[in-house]
Design an enzyme around this catalytic site. Structure first.
Site, PDB file in Angstrom:
ATOM      1  N   ARG A 153     -14.648   2.683  11.635  1.00  0.00           N
ATOM      2  CA  ARG A 153     -13.730   3.682  12.206  1.00  0.00           C
ATOM      3  C   ARG A 153     -13.957   5.037  11.550  1.00  0.00           C
ATOM      4  O   ARG A 153     -14.032   6.073  12.233  1.00  0.00           O
ATOM      5  CB  ARG A 153     -12.285   3.231  11.978  1.00  0.00           C
ATOM      6  CG  ARG A 153     -11.214   4.231  12.407  1.00  0.00           C
ATOM      7  CD  ARG A 153      -9.911   3.962  11.675  1.00  0.00           C
ATOM      8  NE  ARG A 153     -10.030   4.218  10.238  1.00  0.00           N
ATOM      9  CZ  ARG A 153      -9.127   3.821   9.334  1.00  0.00           C
ATOM     10  NH1 ARG A 153      -8.059   3.138   9.711  1.00  0.00           N
ATOM     11  NH2 ARG A 153      -9.303   4.108   8.047  1.00  0.00           N
ATOM     12  N   HIS A 174      -4.635  -5.327  -0.502  1.00  0.00           N
ATOM     13  CA  HIS A 174      -4.315  -5.991   0.764  1.00  0.00           C
ATOM     14  C   HIS A 174      -4.747  -7.451   0.707  1.00  0.00           C
ATOM     15  O   HIS A 174      -5.786  -7.826   1.274  1.00  0.00           O
ATOM     16  CB  HIS A 174      -5.019  -5.287   1.931  1.00  0.00           C
ATOM     17  CG  HIS A 174      -4.490  -3.930   2.231  1.00  0.00           C
ATOM     18  ND1 HIS A 174      -3.349  -3.722   2.992  1.00  0.00           N
ATOM     19  CD2 HIS A 174      -4.926  -2.702   1.866  1.00  0.00           C
ATOM     20  CE1 HIS A 174      -3.123  -2.423   3.090  1.00  0.00           C
ATOM     21  NE2 HIS A 174      -4.059  -1.786   2.418  1.00  0.00           N
ATOM     22  N   SER A 207      -7.886  -0.588  -0.147  1.00  0.00           N
ATOM     23  CA  SER A 207      -8.271   0.492   0.767  1.00  0.00           C
ATOM     24  C   SER A 207      -7.220   1.593   0.657  1.00  0.00           C
ATOM     25  O   SER A 207      -6.206   1.575   1.340  1.00  0.00           O
ATOM     26  CB  SER A 207      -8.349  -0.034   2.209  1.00  0.00           C
ATOM     27  OG  SER A 207      -8.679   1.003   3.101  1.00  0.00           O
ATOM     28  N   GLU A 233      -3.648  -9.715   2.384  1.00  0.00           N
ATOM     29  CA  GLU A 233      -3.568 -10.255   3.743  1.00  0.00           C
ATOM     30  C   GLU A 233      -4.802  -9.941   4.584  1.00  0.00           C
ATOM     31  O   GLU A 233      -4.978 -10.511   5.677  1.00  0.00           O
ATOM     32  CB  GLU A 233      -2.321  -9.718   4.453  1.00  0.00           C
ATOM     33  CG  GLU A 233      -2.425  -8.320   5.054  1.00  0.00           C
ATOM     34  CD  GLU A 233      -2.327  -7.185   4.046  1.00  0.00           C
ATOM     35  OE1 GLU A 233      -2.376  -6.024   4.469  1.00  0.00           O
ATOM     36  OE2 GLU A 233      -2.182  -7.468   2.838  1.00  0.00           O
ATOM     37  N   LYS A 269     -12.172   7.469  -2.222  1.00  0.00           N
ATOM     38  CA  LYS A 269     -11.371   6.358  -1.733  1.00  0.00           C
ATOM     39  C   LYS A 269     -11.699   5.067  -2.469  1.00  0.00           C
ATOM     40  O   LYS A 269     -12.873   4.744  -2.695  1.00  0.00           O
ATOM     41  CB  LYS A 269     -11.598   6.163  -0.232  1.00  0.00           C
ATOM     42  CG  LYS A 269     -10.718   5.078   0.395  1.00  0.00           C
ATOM     43  CD  LYS A 269     -10.953   4.968   1.895  1.00  0.00           C
ATOM     44  CE  LYS A 269     -10.024   3.928   2.512  1.00  0.00           C
ATOM     45  NZ  LYS A 269     -10.240   3.799   3.976  1.00  0.00           N
ATOM     46  N   CYS A 284       0.823  -1.214   0.000  1.00  0.00           N
ATOM     47  CA  CYS A 284       0.000   0.000   0.000  1.00  0.00           C
ATOM     48  C   CYS A 284       0.859   1.267   0.000  1.00  0.00           C
ATOM     49  O   CYS A 284       1.592   1.512  -0.934  1.00  0.00           O
ATOM     50  CB  CYS A 284      -0.981  -0.035   1.163  1.00  0.00           C
ATOM     51  SG  CYS A 284      -2.461   0.964   0.880  1.00  0.00           S
TER      52      CYS A 284
END
Length: 344
Positions: free
Chosen positions: A249, A235, A192, A237, A164, A143
């Site tokens: 969040r 990502h 993300s 993972e 985003k 990232c």
């Protein structure tokens, strides 16, 4: 923190790790690899990121013993509690230069500045990039770390997105590469990020595109320097709930006034009923901006065909195989001492 992953002697807790003086130890001649995780993720995701990579490496290692070292760049902004955790549980980054590291994983961090070179940890990160090129067989840049690496190495600038890029995207394999060997033709990868890299600019500088999405753009790409550098814009993972935690969040930050824009719902992630619920909640939150509103949200349901994270084991198994072959080849030829990790 150093964990020893051994199929014959499973370790379930860092407290059970044998006390070994492995500074400067060369593991290339044995059926053992040393992998370093440089975990720069924000405080809320610090431990979860550590656990995800530990599990991935352990699951992908097969019969290979893995000595897994955890570090974090000291210039990454942290709360007192998180800093104390890093100081007590992680190894000091200054010790990295004394280790024989076969592979390294460098995570991104939550962007604070508008420009990469303005981030507090920019100098430490660029020094790490230079060190990894000489002292690892392969390094994975994730990232923001991927964006920083191509900026430092080849002057390729990231581009700000209008909104985003958040969600789970179908990413198609491009050609053949040992990293994606055995993976499905379409990988479902979580993304993300607020920025992207232009594929044509990467290809023009010699980068190999391994996977891409029609909607999210470049996913995984690579380039051979003295070390083989692998770059994740997404990502692989992430576990199934990672994007949900990030989204909630950001909703909480909007409700408390920490951010002015309401976050986008992650694409291809929640089921249809949940998306309707979240849109109705957003409409209410824009009118009645109250931090206590989030407590009234019902349970959220993910899409049943999500399959996020399933490609990661294949990718990391192939990466560990590459490290093993590279370590064996290096052992049979002349060796060079590890270079000291220094700032610019």
């Amino acid at each position: 923190m150093t964990l020893l992953f051994d199929k014959h002697q499973p370790i379930t807790s860092p407290a059970l790790v044998p006390i070994v003086d492995d500074i400067g130890e060369d593991s290339a001649g044995r059926d053992e690899l040393a992998i370093a995780l440089i975990n720069n993720m924000p405080d809320a995701a610090l431990k979860a990121t550590e656990r995800r990579f530990e599990r991935l490496i352990q699951a992908a290692a097969g019969r290979i013993r893995i000595r897994f070292h955890c570090f974090s760049l000291p210039s990454v902004a942290r709360s007192g509690q998180a800093r104390r955790y890093v100081e007590s549980e992680y190894r000091d980054i200054a010790e990295l230069a004394g280790l024989r590291v076969d592979g390294m994983i460098v995570t991104g961090s939550e962007p604070i500045a508008d420009a990469l070179h303005q981030e507090l940890h920019w100098k430490d990160l660029t020094a790490l990039i230079d060190w990894a090129e000489v002292n690892t067989h392969s390094t994975i840049w994730s990232c923001l770390a991927a964006h920083a690496a191509v900026k430092h190495l080849d002057g390729i600038a990231r581009h700000r997105l209008d909104g985003k890029c958040s969600g789970v995207y179908d990413c198609a394999r491009i050609g053949y590469d040992c990293l994606t060997n055995g993976a499905p033709q379409i990988l479902r990868i979580a993304h993300s990020r607020h920025n992207e890299l232009n594929e044509s600019e990467l290809v023009a500088r010699g980068y190999q595109i391994l996977t891409r999405s029609d909607k999210a753009g470049v996913d995984i790409f690579a380039r051979q320097y003295r070390s083989r550098f692998i770059f994740f814009q997404g990502h692989p993972e992430y576990d199934a709930l990672s994007l949900q935690r990030e989204y909630m969040r950001d909703v909480a930050r909007f409700l408390s006034g920490e951010r002015q824009d309401y976050p986008l719902i992650p694409a291809n992630y929640f089921d249809a009923a949940t998306e309707c619920t979240l849109r109705a909640f957003e409409a209410r939150a824009r009118v009645d901006r109250d931090p206590t509103l989030a407590a009234g949200l019902p349970g959220l349901t993910l899409r049943p065909d999500l399959a996020v994270g399933t490609a990661a084991t294949v990718l990391f198994r192939n990466w560990i195989g590459y490290l093993k072959r590279s370590a064996a080849a290096a052992q049979s030829g002349p060796s060079e001492p590890a270079q000291r990790l220094q700032g610019p």
